[in-house]
Design an enzyme around this catalytic site. Structure first.
Site, PDB file in Angstrom:
ATOM      1  N   THR A   4       0.866  -1.184   0.000  1.00 32.43           N
ATOM      2  CA  THR A   4       0.000   0.000   0.000  1.00 32.43           C
ATOM      3  C   THR A   4       0.903   1.234   0.000  1.00 32.43           C
ATOM      4  O   THR A   4       2.125   1.143   0.170  1.00 32.43           O
ATOM      5  CB  THR A   4      -0.899   0.038   1.251  1.00 32.43           C
ATOM      6  OG1 THR A   4      -0.087   0.251   2.412  1.00 32.43           O
ATOM      7  CG2 THR A   4      -1.691  -1.263   1.408  1.00 32.43           C
ATOM      8  N   ASP A   5       0.305   2.408  -0.165  1.00 35.88           N
ATOM      9  CA  ASP A   5       1.093   3.632  -0.145  1.00 35.88           C
ATOM     10  C   ASP A   5       1.818   3.825   1.192  1.00 35.88           C
ATOM     11  O   ASP A   5       2.949   4.301   1.236  1.00 35.88           O
ATOM     12  CB  ASP A   5       0.196   4.845  -0.414  1.00 35.88           C
ATOM     13  CG  ASP A   5      -0.272   4.898  -1.862  1.00 35.88           C
ATOM     14  OD1 ASP A   5       0.351   4.221  -2.705  1.00 35.88           O
ATOM     15  OD2 ASP A   5      -1.255   5.615  -2.132  1.00 35.88           O
ATOM     16  N   CYS A   6       1.139   3.459   2.277  1.00 38.07           N
ATOM     17  CA  CYS A   6       1.753   3.660   3.591  1.00 38.07           C
ATOM     18  C   CYS A   6       2.582   2.460   4.050  1.00 38.07           C
ATOM     19  O   CYS A   6       3.410   2.586   4.962  1.00 38.07           O
ATOM     20  CB  CYS A   6       0.697   4.003   4.636  1.00 38.07           C
ATOM     21  SG  CYS A   6      -0.748   2.936   4.618  1.00 38.07           S
ATOM     22  N   TYR A   7       2.332   1.312   3.427  1.00 37.38           N
ATOM     23  CA  TYR A   7       3.116   0.106   3.726  1.00 37.38           C
ATOM     24  C   TYR A   7       3.591  -0.488   2.397  1.00 37.38           C
ATOM     25  O   TYR A   7       3.014  -1.461   1.883  1.00 37.38           O
ATOM     26  CB  TYR A   7       2.279  -0.917   4.493  1.00 37.38           C
ATOM     27  CG  TYR A   7       1.865  -0.473   5.871  1.00 37.38           C
ATOM     28  CD1 TYR A   7       2.803  -0.372   6.903  1.00 37.38           C
ATOM     29  CD2 TYR A   7       0.535  -0.154   6.148  1.00 37.38           C
ATOM     30  CE1 TYR A   7       2.425   0.030   8.174  1.00 37.38           C
ATOM     31  CE2 TYR A   7       0.153   0.250   7.419  1.00 37.38           C
ATOM     32  CZ  TYR A   7       1.100   0.342   8.432  1.00 37.38           C
ATOM     33  OH  TYR A   7       0.721   0.750   9.688  1.00 37.38           O
ATOM     34  N   PRO A   8       4.647   0.076   1.805  1.00 34.26           N
ATOM     35  CA  PRO A   8       5.026  -0.301   0.440  1.00 34.26           C
ATOM     36  C   PRO A   8       5.721  -1.655   0.312  1.00 34.26           C
ATOM     37  O   PRO A   8       5.691  -2.254  -0.763  1.00 34.26           O
ATOM     38  CB  PRO A   8       5.964   0.820   0.016  1.00 34.26           C
ATOM     39  CG  PRO A   8       6.543   1.340   1.300  1.00 34.26           C
ATOM     40  CD  PRO A   8       5.446   1.216   2.303  1.00 34.26           C
TER      41      PRO A   8
END
Length: 386
Positions: A128-132
């Site tokens: 994800t954007d916050c957990y790349p």
């Protein structure tokens, strides 16, 4: 005559409390009577050490850089639950390994962590954007991670069935191997030493009770799953079936694998032996009567595990089960325990020593358990609302 938790704890702090095990107290009552024994004894220690499948641990594995939201997690090739926050997981004791099958499971991972061993962590994520980050592959130990605590939803059955097999074939169960034609009987309760059998009406064991858990101090957090306090009981209040259970929690750090161990049941799967000790405060004469119960006075149902309806063949006492044989339909059948009475006795002694040294105090429950809870069965039905 009555005592309060505060009064008993003050005696523990001064080193003046009289603390004995549930086995020892029966002789005291025989010699001195219930009234005098209740005045003299302050705490009775109880314990059990047996397989408790409904067990597991919450782990917070810590954030890597870049971070990952772990959705598929394996610890030593045992699946952990990935539906929590980014790096939290729950690993169940009975979950089995993808490479070793039922020979290794979640119980082994938990005990490996307690023993300070390195455990292989593999986790993946869609990113994800916050957990790349999408994958992580590393080794961890208990000292490397943040929180690590045992949380067992159903432990310490108040009572449990004894098992037998009337069929013509051997069967493999969580009660061990049951031989054909009533070839053996197994059972898994420590009888007169068992915690909830010494407090059958849940007067002193409830939410918030401080306990010995796997070598460390822990707590009762809720009534356990399948809590069946409304089951059949004898005229003194002792249950004839499973009845109450406990949900318990405690820090893995400080636990000892002498008191928590993995187990493998042939052709059934993985389980975990958990050691639990609970102090029973002697608040009054009723509590003294409860804790002075003997194996001869405690009964359970002998269940036929070869029949899916699990019919009860008869009631048997723990004195009979402990004797090594029980007579069923004119046949003498050998008995064997799945739980360890020797280890339970050791736990009761250790718990008593902690209290005598002022290292462990009794805790009054913040909420008592319901006494009339009944067990529901899963029904196969059509959907009600569409």
């Amino acid at each position: 005559m009555s005592k309060t938790y505060q009064e008993i704890n003050e005696k523990i702090a001064r080193g003046e409390a009289v603390i004995v095990s549930a086995e020892e107290v029966t002789d005291i009552v025989k010699k001195r009577g219930v009234k005098e024994a209740a005045e003299v004894v302050d705490v009775v220690t109880t314990a059990t050490f047996g397989p408790m499948c409904s067990s597991g641990a919450f782990l917070n594995l810590g954030h890597a850089n870049p971070p990952i939201r772990m959705t598929e997690i394996e610890l030593n090739n045992v699946e952990g639950y990935g539906g929590l926050a980014a790096v939290d997981t729950y690993i169940g004791a009975t979950q089995t390994s993808t490479d070793r099958g039922t020979e290794y499971g979640g119980a082994h991972v938990i005990c490996d962590l307690i023993d300070g061993k390195d455990v292989h962590l593999h986790a993946t994520s869609p990113g994800t954007d916050c957990y790349p980050r999408k994958e992580i592959d590393t080794w961890i130990s208990l000292e490397d991670i943040n929180e690590a605590y045992l949380y067992n939803p159903r432990n310490c059955y108040q009572n449990y069935n004894a098992a037998i097999n009337t069929s013509k074939k051997r069967i493999y169960t969580y009660m061990g191997i049951l031989h054909p034609n009533m070839g053996n009987i197994t059972y898994s309760t420590s009888g007169e030493l068992s915690p909830l059998l010494n407090d059958p009406l849940y007067r002193t064991i409830g939410m918030g009770t401080r306990i010995f858990l796997a070598g460390n101090q822990g707590y009762v957090t809720w009534q356990g799953t399948q809590f069946n306090s409304g089951c059949a009981r004898d005229d003194r209040g002792y249950p004839l079936g499973g009845a109450g259970t406990l949900a318990v929690a405690g820090d893995l750090r400080g636990m000892d694998t002498r008191y928590i161990q993995p187990a493998v049941f042939e052709r059934y799967g993985v389980s975990m032996f958990v050691g639990i000790g609970i102090p029973i405060p002697i608040l009054d004469e009723e509590m003294m009567r409860f804790v002075s119960v003997t194996n001869a006075e405690l009964h359970t149902n002998l269940i036929d595990y070869s029949d899916s309806d699990h019919p009860a063949l008869k009631q048997v006492s723990y004195a009979e089960l402990r004797s090594g044989s029980v007579e069923v339909e004119g046949k003498t059948i050998r008995t064997s325990p799945l739980s360890s009475l020797d280890r339970a006795r050791e736990i009761a002694e250790v718990l008593g020593d902690w209290m005598k040294k002022g290292e462990f105090f009794i805790q009054e429950p913040i909420q008592l358990f319901p006494r009339n809870n009944t067990l529901k069965s899963l029904k196969i039905r059509e959907r009600r609302n569409k």
